[in-house]
Design a protein around this motif. Structure first.
Motif, PDB file in Angstrom:
ATOM      1  N   ARG A   1      35.420  15.659  -3.111  1.00  0.00           N
ATOM      2  CA  ARG A   1      35.705  17.071  -2.842  1.00  0.00           C
ATOM      3  C   ARG A   1      37.200  17.308  -2.615  1.00  0.00           C
ATOM      4  O   ARG A   1      37.821  16.584  -1.839  1.00  0.00           O
ATOM      5  CB  ARG A   1      34.931  17.441  -1.567  1.00  0.00           C
ATOM      6  N   GLN A   2      37.754  18.288  -3.299  1.00  0.00           N
ATOM      7  CA  GLN A   2      39.098  18.780  -2.952  1.00  0.00           C
ATOM      8  C   GLN A   2      38.855  19.976  -2.051  1.00  0.00           C
ATOM      9  O   GLN A   2      38.352  21.008  -2.518  1.00  0.00           O
ATOM     10  CB  GLN A   2      39.864  19.204  -4.214  1.00  0.00           C
ATOM     11  N   THR A   3      39.159  19.823  -0.769  1.00  0.00           N
ATOM     12  CA  THR A   3      38.701  20.852   0.184  1.00  0.00           C
ATOM     13  C   THR A   3      39.412  22.186  -0.005  1.00  0.00           C
ATOM     14  O   THR A   3      38.872  23.233   0.281  1.00  0.00           O
ATOM     15  CB  THR A   3      38.852  20.366   1.644  1.00  0.00           C
ATOM     16  N   GLU A   4      40.659  22.157  -0.508  1.00  0.00           N
ATOM     17  CA  GLU A   4      41.372  23.395  -0.801  1.00  0.00           C
ATOM     18  C   GLU A   4      41.971  23.278  -2.191  1.00  0.00           C
ATOM     19  O   GLU A   4      42.463  22.191  -2.548  1.00  0.00           O
ATOM     20  CB  GLU A   4      42.535  23.557   0.175  1.00  0.00           C
ATOM     21  N   ALA A   5      41.958  24.365  -2.970  1.00  0.00           N
ATOM     22  CA  ALA A   5      42.532  24.325  -4.324  1.00  0.00           C
ATOM     23  C   ALA A   5      44.054  24.415  -4.215  1.00  0.00           C
ATOM     24  O   ALA A   5      44.653  25.473  -4.390  1.00  0.00           O
ATOM     25  CB  ALA A   5      41.971  25.457  -5.177  1.00  0.00           C
ATOM     26  N   LEU A   6      44.695  23.268  -3.924  1.00  0.00           N
ATOM     27  CA  LEU A   6      46.150  23.260  -3.694  1.00  0.00           C
ATOM     28  C   LEU A   6      46.923  22.874  -4.951  1.00  0.00           C
ATOM     29  O   LEU A   6      48.104  22.568  -4.875  1.00  0.00           O
ATOM     30  CB  LEU A   6      46.492  22.299  -2.545  1.00  0.00           C
ATOM     31  N   GLY A   7      46.246  22.842  -6.077  1.00  0.00           N
ATOM     32  CA  GLY A   7      46.945  22.546  -7.326  1.00  0.00           C
ATOM     33  C   GLY A   7      46.459  21.266  -7.977  1.00  0.00           C
ATOM     34  O   GLY A   7      45.804  20.432  -7.351  1.00  0.00           O
ATOM     35  N   LEU A   8      46.825  21.131  -9.267  1.00  0.00           N
ATOM     36  CA  LEU A   8      46.348  20.002 -10.073  1.00  0.00           C
ATOM     37  C   LEU A   8      46.858  18.662  -9.530  1.00  0.00           C
ATOM     38  O   LEU A   8      46.104  17.678  -9.481  1.00  0.00           O
ATOM     39  CB  LEU A   8      46.808  20.219 -11.520  1.00  0.00           C
ATOM     40  N   GLY A   9      48.116  18.630  -9.095  1.00  0.00           N
ATOM     41  CA  GLY A   9      48.678  17.385  -8.545  1.00  0.00           C
ATOM     42  C   GLY A   9      47.878  16.934  -7.337  1.00  0.00           C
ATOM     43  O   GLY A   9      47.531  15.752  -7.200  1.00  0.00           O
ATOM     44  N   HIS A  10      47.557  17.865  -6.484  1.00  0.00           N
ATOM     45  CA  HIS A  10      46.770  17.577  -5.274  1.00  0.00           C
ATOM     46  C   HIS A  10      45.369  17.102  -5.656  1.00  0.00           C
ATOM     47  O   HIS A  10      44.826  16.168  -5.049  1.00  0.00           O
ATOM     48  CB  HIS A  10      46.724  18.846  -4.415  1.00  0.00           C
ATOM     49  N   ALA A  11      44.773  17.722  -6.669  1.00  0.00           N
ATOM     50  CA  ALA A  11      43.421  17.340  -7.111  1.00  0.00           C
ATOM     51  C   ALA A  11      43.410  15.883  -7.587  1.00  0.00           C
ATOM     52  O   ALA A  11      42.518  15.108  -7.225  1.00  0.00           O
ATOM     53  CB  ALA A  11      42.938  18.267  -8.226  1.00  0.00           C
ATOM     54  N   VAL A  12      44.400  15.494  -8.374  1.00  0.00           N
ATOM     55  CA  VAL A  12      44.452  14.115  -8.894  1.00  0.00           C
ATOM     56  C   VAL A  12      44.657  13.133  -7.734  1.00  0.00           C
ATOM     57  O   VAL A  12      43.992  12.096  -7.654  1.00  0.00           O
ATOM     58  CB  VAL A  12      45.563  13.973  -9.963  1.00  0.00           C
ATOM     59  N   LEU A  13      45.532  13.489  -6.799  1.00  0.00           N
ATOM     60  CA  LEU A  13      45.800  12.606  -5.656  1.00  0.00           C
ATOM     61  C   LEU A  13      44.544  12.390  -4.804  1.00  0.00           C
ATOM     62  O   LEU A  13      44.353  11.308  -4.238  1.00  0.00           O
ATOM     63  CB  LEU A  13      46.935  13.199  -4.805  1.00  0.00           C
ATOM     64  N   THR A  14      43.692  13.406  -4.744  1.00  0.00           N
ATOM     65  CA  THR A  14      42.452  13.311  -3.956  1.00  0.00           C
ATOM     66  C   THR A  14      41.604  12.108  -4.392  1.00  0.00           C
ATOM     67  O   THR A  14      40.850  11.559  -3.607  1.00  0.00           O
ATOM     68  CB  THR A  14      41.631  14.624  -4.129  1.00  0.00           C
ATOM     69  N   ALA A  15      41.723  11.703  -5.660  1.00  0.00           N
ATOM     70  CA  ALA A  15      40.887  10.610  -6.185  1.00  0.00           C
ATOM     71  C   ALA A  15      41.604   9.262  -6.172  1.00  0.00           C
ATOM     72  O   ALA A  15      41.059   8.271  -6.650  1.00  0.00           O
ATOM     73  CB  ALA A  15      40.449  10.943  -7.605  1.00  0.00           C
ATOM     74  N   ALA A  16      42.805   9.209  -5.563  1.00  0.00           N
ATOM     75  CA  ALA A  16      43.635   7.984  -5.644  1.00  0.00           C
ATOM     76  C   ALA A  16      42.880   6.737  -5.186  1.00  0.00           C
ATOM     77  O   ALA A  16      42.930   5.696  -5.846  1.00  0.00           O
ATOM     78  CB  ALA A  16      44.905   8.159  -4.819  1.00  0.00           C
ATOM     79  N   HIS A  17      42.150   6.834  -4.077  1.00  0.00           N
ATOM     80  CA  HIS A  17      41.499   5.636  -3.522  1.00  0.00           C
ATOM     81  C   HIS A  17      40.368   5.132  -4.420  1.00  0.00           C
ATOM     82  O   HIS A  17      39.912   4.005  -4.260  1.00  0.00           O
ATOM     83  CB  HIS A  17      40.973   5.927  -2.114  1.00  0.00           C
ATOM     84  N   LEU A  18      39.917   5.957  -5.354  1.00  0.00           N
ATOM     85  CA  LEU A  18      38.861   5.514  -6.278  1.00  0.00           C
ATOM     86  C   LEU A  18      39.448   4.860  -7.533  1.00  0.00           C
ATOM     87  O   LEU A  18      38.722   4.317  -8.359  1.00  0.00           O
ATOM     88  CB  LEU A  18      37.983   6.704  -6.687  1.00  0.00           C
ATOM     89  N   ILE A  19      40.756   4.929  -7.686  1.00  0.00           N
ATOM     90  CA  ILE A  19      41.410   4.363  -8.879  1.00  0.00           C
ATOM     91  C   ILE A  19      41.980   2.980  -8.585  1.00  0.00           C
ATOM     92  O   ILE A  19      41.720   2.033  -9.310  1.00  0.00           O
ATOM     93  CB  ILE A  19      42.540   5.302  -9.387  1.00  0.00           C
ATOM     94  N   GLY A  20      42.739   2.858  -7.511  1.00  0.00           N
ATOM     95  CA  GLY A  20      43.363   1.558  -7.210  1.00  0.00           C
ATOM     96  C   GLY A  20      44.536   1.284  -8.133  1.00  0.00           C
ATOM     97  O   GLY A  20      45.184   2.210  -8.621  1.00  0.00           O
ATOM     98  N   ASP A  21      44.765   0.005  -8.449  1.00  0.00           N
ATOM     99  CA  ASP A  21      45.972  -0.401  -9.160  1.00  0.00           C
ATOM    100  C   ASP A  21      45.704  -0.577 -10.658  1.00  0.00           C
ATOM    101  O   ASP A  21      45.822  -1.678 -11.193  1.00  0.00           O
ATOM    102  CB  ASP A  21      46.489  -1.713  -8.543  1.00  0.00           C
TER     103      ASP A  21
END
Ligand code: UTP
Length: 299
Positions: free
Chosen positions: A110-130
């Motif tokens: 969940r992206q709790t607030e629509a703060l922009g596309l950059g924020h949306a991608v960052l929200t999933a960072a921990h599911l991507i890893g290295d």
């Protein structure tokens, strides 16, 4: 600069689907714009199929309010399948069961607030890893012989760098896009020197506009974390790309295919007509209607 081999294999894709979709109100009041259909398939399913064609098996959806329909769409529909089976509708059953191909997993965050596309991608960072990953914006529907992300994955596999999709945009329309400046590196390939979000026509560095397909090295997350609100008060993915390209090579790839901006009403209608004309079930009927009835009304 080449990344290590593990960065070249693409396994994961992020689908940011947390936007407000305000240009489609009231259709998007209680239902996400990515669930709007082109002929008989929701936009998000076209995007997932494109990711699958590029070898991706882990789909990560960044959702917002009113996005349950997307999770439901990719879930098993026991009752529907039972009904279709009981009534002997084998073809329809196959369609319902084939929405998520075998071996593909879906995760929702969940992206709790629509703060922009950059924020949306960052929200999933921990599911991507290295590892490298793709980002697909489902409201950009790209139709062509070879899926656009598959074309980009080939470039990424070869060069190991981040690759963003671009297309030529004529005239004043360019100021609705992220716009690149780049050095030509191949027939359809540019090495990025700069990128700006929605420039004035007179300030646009080129006629190459960014479209909603990206392959990123995991270093993009460092720059997303450092972002400050940019144009429109949103955390802009474009700003993070600008920072990334100062550290490592970023490529822009002019994909083959037609892109429909299905985040706009006219784009969605065009996609419905053009893909409708190719549809095995209704193509001929639609062609007859357009030629024999509609065209005469427009004379
Ligand atoms: P858009 O710029 O099209 O915004 O987002 P929007 O809110 O979806 O649509 P309008 O302008 O109000 O009609 C581009 C993509 O980024 C996603 C959207 O879902 C869309 O796929 N997005 C945007 C997010 O996931 N989160 C955001 O905070 C913003």
């Amino acid at each position: 600069m080449m990344s290590s081999k593990k960065h070249k294999v693409l396994r994961k894709a992020i689908f940011p689907v947390a936007g407000l979709g305000s240009r489609f109100l009231p259709a998007t009041k209680a239902s996400p714009k990515e669930m709007m259909p082109v002929v008989d398939k929701p936009l998000i399913q076209y995007a997932v199929e494109e990711a699958v064609s590029a070898g991706i098996t882990e789909m990560i959806f960044v959702t917002g309010r009113a996005k349950r329909a997307i999770a439901d769409h990719f879930d098993k529909a026991y009752e529907l399948e039972h009904q279709l089976e009981k009534s002997g509708k084998k073809e329809l059953l196959k369609i319902a069961q084939g929405v998520v191909p075998k071996g593909v997993s879906c995760t929702y965050i969940r992206q709790t607030e629509a703060l922009g596309l950059g924020h949306a991608v960052l929200t999933a960072a921990h599911l991507i890893g290295d590892e490298s990953f793709a980002v697909l914006l489902a409201d950009d529907l790209i139709h062509g012989e070879t899926p656009a992300l598959k074309q980009m994955a080939e470039q990424h596999g070869f060069y190991g760098s981040s690759v963003i999709a671009v297309q030529k945009v004529s005239g004043a329309g360019i100021s609705a896009y992220g716009v690149i400046s780049g050095t030509k590196q191949g027939a359809h390939l540019y090495s990025l020197n700069g990128i700006v979000e929605k420039p004035k026509v007179e300030d646009a560095p080129s006629d190459m506009g960014v479209t909603g397909r990206y392959i990123f090295s995991p270093q993009i997350f460092d720059h997303l974390r450092a972002l400050k609100p940019g144009a429109g008060g949103e955390y802009q993915l474009t700003d993070a790309i600008q920072m990334l390209l100062m550290q490592e090579q970023v490529l822009a790839y002019q994909f083959q295919g037609t892109r429909y901006d299905c985040g706009s009403k006219i784009g969605l209608l065009r996609a419905n007509i053009e893909l409708g004309l190719e549809h095995p079930e209704i193509g001929k009927k639609l062609r007859d209607f357009l030629k024999n009835e509609l065209f005469q009304k427009l004379q």
